[in-house]
Scaffold this motif. Sequence first.
Motif, PDB file in Angstrom:
ATOM      1  N   PHE A   7       2.572  13.651  67.222  1.00 37.43           N
ATOM      2  CA  PHE A   7       1.432  14.001  66.509  1.00 37.43           C
ATOM      3  C   PHE A   7      -0.015  13.205  66.848  1.00 37.43           C
ATOM      4  O   PHE A   7      -0.957  13.423  66.197  1.00 37.43           O
ATOM      5  N   TYR A   8       0.267  13.102  68.296  1.00 36.63           N
ATOM      6  CA  TYR A   8      -0.948  12.489  68.611  1.00 36.63           C
ATOM      7  C   TYR A   8      -2.122  13.505  68.849  1.00 36.63           C
ATOM      8  O   TYR A   8      -1.974  14.542  69.567  1.00 36.63           O
ATOM      9  N   PRO A   9      -3.161  13.291  68.567  1.00 34.19           N
ATOM     10  CA  PRO A   9      -4.331  14.114  68.512  1.00 34.19           C
ATOM     11  C   PRO A   9      -5.086  14.530  69.965  1.00 34.19           C
ATOM     12  O   PRO A   9      -5.184  13.586  70.488  1.00 34.19           O
ATOM     13  N   ILE A  10      -5.272  15.675  70.445  1.00 35.21           N
ATOM     14  CA  ILE A  10      -5.681  15.794  71.643  1.00 35.21           C
ATOM     15  C   ILE A  10      -6.771  16.792  71.450  1.00 35.21           C
ATOM     16  O   ILE A  10      -6.969  17.796  71.223  1.00 35.21           O
ATOM     17  N   THR A  62      15.124  24.055  84.019  1.00 31.44           N
ATOM     18  CA  THR A  62      15.151  25.303  84.689  1.00 31.44           C
ATOM     19  C   THR A  62      13.778  25.816  84.657  1.00 31.44           C
ATOM     20  O   THR A  62      12.816  25.091  83.878  1.00 31.44           O
ATOM     21  N   LYS A  63      13.574  26.843  85.118  1.00 31.09           N
ATOM     22  CA  LYS A  63      12.442  27.442  85.448  1.00 31.09           C
ATOM     23  C   LYS A  63      12.231  28.740  84.307  1.00 31.09           C
ATOM     24  O   LYS A  63      11.117  29.610  84.326  1.00 31.09           O
ATOM     25  N   SER A  64      13.173  28.943  83.545  1.00 26.27           N
ATOM     26  CA  SER A  64      13.159  30.015  82.630  1.00 26.27           C
ATOM     27  C   SER A  64      12.732  29.931  81.106  1.00 26.27           C
ATOM     28  O   SER A  64      12.847  30.829  80.106  1.00 26.27           O
ATOM     29  N   ASN A  65      12.271  28.707  81.002  1.00 33.25           N
ATOM     30  CA  ASN A  65      11.822  28.167  79.407  1.00 33.25           C
ATOM     31  C   ASN A  65      10.213  28.337  79.554  1.00 33.25           C
ATOM     32  O   ASN A  65       9.547  28.597  80.330  1.00 33.25           O
ATOM     33  N   THR A  66      10.029  28.315  78.115  1.00 37.00           N
ATOM     34  CA  THR A  66       8.266  28.352  77.711  1.00 37.00           C
ATOM     35  C   THR A  66       7.495  27.369  78.486  1.00 37.00           C
ATOM     36  O   THR A  66       6.578  27.901  79.235  1.00 37.00           O
ATOM     37  N   VAL A  67       7.790  25.840  78.545  1.00 35.83           N
ATOM     38  CA  VAL A  67       6.962  25.295  79.290  1.00 35.83           C
ATOM     39  C   VAL A  67       6.755  25.550  80.813  1.00 35.83           C
ATOM     40  O   VAL A  67       5.840  25.381  81.417  1.00 35.83           O
ATOM     41  N   ALA A  68       8.060  25.847  81.241  1.00 35.46           N
ATOM     42  CA  ALA A  68       7.704  26.184  82.790  1.00 35.46           C
ATOM     43  C   ALA A  68       7.016  27.424  83.190  1.00 35.46           C
ATOM     44  O   ALA A  68       6.161  27.543  84.017  1.00 35.46           O
ATOM     45  N   GLU A  91      11.408  23.852  75.432  1.00 30.98           N
ATOM     46  CA  GLU A  91      11.262  24.787  74.500  1.00 30.98           C
ATOM     47  C   GLU A  91      11.069  23.977  73.110  1.00 30.98           C
ATOM     48  O   GLU A  91      10.832  24.508  72.047  1.00 30.98           O
ATOM     49  N   THR A  92      10.731  22.451  73.264  1.00 33.51           N
ATOM     50  CA  THR A  92      10.355  21.580  72.053  1.00 33.51           C
ATOM     51  C   THR A  92       9.150  22.220  71.770  1.00 33.51           C
ATOM     52  O   THR A  92       7.872  22.056  72.251  1.00 33.51           O
ATOM     53  N   GLN A  93       8.871  22.462  70.344  1.00 35.23           N
ATOM     54  CA  GLN A  93       7.889  23.172  69.740  1.00 35.23           C
ATOM     55  C   GLN A  93       6.483  22.317  69.942  1.00 35.23           C
ATOM     56  O   GLN A  93       5.367  22.823  70.342  1.00 35.23           O
ATOM     57  N   HIS A  94       6.320  21.012  69.404  1.00 38.19           N
ATOM     58  CA  HIS A  94       5.396  20.238  69.730  1.00 38.19           C
ATOM     59  C   HIS A  94       4.738  19.999  71.196  1.00 38.19           C
ATOM     60  O   HIS A  94       3.678  19.780  71.507  1.00 38.19           O
ATOM     61  N   ILE A  95       5.803  20.235  72.073  1.00 37.51           N
ATOM     62  CA  ILE A  95       5.535  19.846  73.602  1.00 37.51           C
ATOM     63  C   ILE A  95       4.797  20.978  73.994  1.00 37.51           C
ATOM     64  O   ILE A  95       3.805  21.019  74.833  1.00 37.51           O
ATOM     65  N   VAL A  96       5.339  22.368  73.684  1.00 39.66           N
ATOM     66  CA  VAL A  96       4.653  23.595  73.960  1.00 39.66           C
ATOM     67  C   VAL A  96       3.366  23.720  73.265  1.00 39.66           C
ATOM     68  O   VAL A  96       2.228  24.055  74.008  1.00 39.66           O
ATOM     69  N   SER A  97       3.310  23.121  72.212  1.00 37.30           N
ATOM     70  CA  SER A  97       1.943  23.180  71.516  1.00 37.30           C
ATOM     71  C   SER A  97       0.847  22.264  72.289  1.00 37.30           C
ATOM     72  O   SER A  97      -0.256  22.471  72.401  1.00 37.30           O
ATOM     73  N   ILE A 117       3.359  13.503  79.533  1.00 40.64           N
ATOM     74  CA  ILE A 117       3.583  14.157  78.063  1.00 40.64           C
ATOM     75  C   ILE A 117       5.189  14.406  77.915  1.00 40.64           C
ATOM     76  O   ILE A 117       5.541  15.022  78.728  1.00 40.64           O
ATOM     77  N   GLY A 118       5.865  13.726  76.831  1.00 35.27           N
ATOM     78  CA  GLY A 118       7.237  14.090  76.580  1.00 35.27           C
ATOM     79  C   GLY A 118       7.468  13.418  75.236  1.00 35.27           C
ATOM     80  O   GLY A 118       6.705  12.724  74.652  1.00 35.27           O
ATOM     81  N   SER A 119       8.710  13.844  74.831  1.00 36.78           N
ATOM     82  CA  SER A 119       9.252  13.199  73.642  1.00 36.78           C
ATOM     83  C   SER A 119      10.538  12.719  73.753  1.00 36.78           C
ATOM     84  O   SER A 119      11.276  13.227  74.620  1.00 36.78           O
ATOM     85  N   GLY A 120      11.068  11.911  72.779  1.00 37.02           N
ATOM     86  CA  GLY A 120      12.636  11.308  73.037  1.00 37.02           C
ATOM     87  C   GLY A 120      12.445  10.580  74.274  1.00 37.02           C
ATOM     88  O   GLY A 120      11.892   9.895  74.695  1.00 37.02           O
ATOM     89  N   SER A 121      13.852  10.942  74.971  1.00 33.68           N
ATOM     90  CA  SER A 121      14.103  10.318  76.260  1.00 33.68           C
ATOM     91  C   SER A 121      13.136  10.581  77.390  1.00 33.68           C
ATOM     92  O   SER A 121      12.678   9.912  78.298  1.00 33.68           O
ATOM     93  N   SER A 122      12.558  11.917  77.085  1.00 34.28           N
ATOM     94  CA  SER A 122      11.621  12.560  78.042  1.00 34.28           C
ATOM     95  C   SER A 122      10.089  11.754  77.903  1.00 34.28           C
ATOM     96  O   SER A 122       9.333  11.449  78.671  1.00 34.28           O
ATOM     97  N   GLY A 123       9.906  11.219  76.537  1.00 30.72           N
ATOM     98  CA  GLY A 123       8.746  10.125  76.094  1.00 30.72           C
ATOM     99  C   GLY A 123       8.951   8.937  77.057  1.00 30.72           C
ATOM    100  O   GLY A 123       7.752   8.566  77.426  1.00 30.72           O
ATOM    101  N   ILE A 124      10.021   8.577  76.890  1.00 34.31           N
ATOM    102  CA  ILE A 124      10.376   7.136  77.616  1.00 34.31           C
ATOM    103  C   ILE A 124       9.822   7.189  78.975  1.00 34.31           C
ATOM    104  O   ILE A 124       9.299   6.325  79.537  1.00 34.31           O
ATOM    105  N   LEU A 125      10.469   8.399  79.737  1.00 33.98           N
ATOM    106  CA  LEU A 125       9.886   8.678  81.105  1.00 33.98           C
ATOM    107  C   LEU A 125       8.556   8.915  81.166  1.00 33.98           C
ATOM    108  O   LEU A 125       7.810   8.600  82.210  1.00 33.98           O
ATOM    109  N   ALA A 126       7.921   9.564  80.285  1.00 32.34           N
ATOM    110  CA  ALA A 126       6.459   9.743  80.281  1.00 32.34           C
ATOM    111  C   ALA A 126       5.723   8.566  80.541  1.00 32.34           C
ATOM    112  O   ALA A 126       4.798   8.437  81.271  1.00 32.34           O
ATOM    113  N   GLU A 127       6.193   7.611  79.647  1.00 41.36           N
ATOM    114  CA  GLU A 127       5.562   6.218  79.573  1.00 41.36           C
ATOM    115  C   GLU A 127       5.773   5.403  81.207  1.00 41.36           C
ATOM    116  O   GLU A 127       5.067   4.823  81.540  1.00 41.36           O
TER     117      GLU A 127
END
Length: 240
Positions: free
Chosen positions: A147-150, A192-198, A168-174, A117-127
């Motif tokens: 907006f992909y339904p899960i 880092t390990k100090s963010n919400t996702v980590a 910290e990207t909101q839809h990634i955290v969601s 799961i990722g978006s932007g450049s991270s989305g390309i890396l996810a693929e």
Amino acid sequence: MFTPKQLARFSDLDTLLYHYILAHGEKVAYMRIRELAEVTHVSPTTILRFCKKLDCDGFSEFKTKLKLYLEKAETKWLNHSYESMNEFLERTLKSDYQAQLSAIADEIVSSSQVVFIGSGSSGILAEYGARYFSSLNTFSSAISDPFYPINGKQIRHSLAIILSVSGETQHIVSKLHRFREEGATIVSITNTKSNTVAQLADYPLAYYINTEFNDISNVTTQLPVLYLIETLGKIVFEKL
């Protein structure tokens, strides 16, 4: 300096001035109003009206804003990717990455499916990650659409690999939260390990690279992410 709202108010003469200023900004910043009027074949009054549309009280204020705009638009130096990668590899050799990756690989082997799961450049890396893992006998999928339904019980025994520089990207955290609700195992690859996702992940991997931005984008190198994806994929392949 030129906002969409301001551009929408431009007349034909304003547009002519706009094109000239973009092409000759360094010269215009030091011109007198009559000099600009002469080279653009418009009246000084037209130039003053143009300045008003840019929220400037006069031509002098416009030139001040133009100089600031040009200074901001100058090319910024960016770190060479190989320097950042060398720093990352040095830290990797001194850390316990291999033990972490081995533990994550065990989780992947026992999971029903792997989802990147990722978006932007991270989305390309996810693929890329999904394709790379699938090439190594671990069928995987990727979600790069915010907006992909899960939904569905199928994700309950899955493993989600979350890619995000900031974490910290909101839809990634969601999306992470949605997988977490269904009991999926979460692996994060963030800067880092100090963010919400980590902090919400079962297995947080961090690469600690200096973040870099230009005026519109995060241009932080993604080489450490590729290294972690490919190394993890090969460890899983060996375990299988």
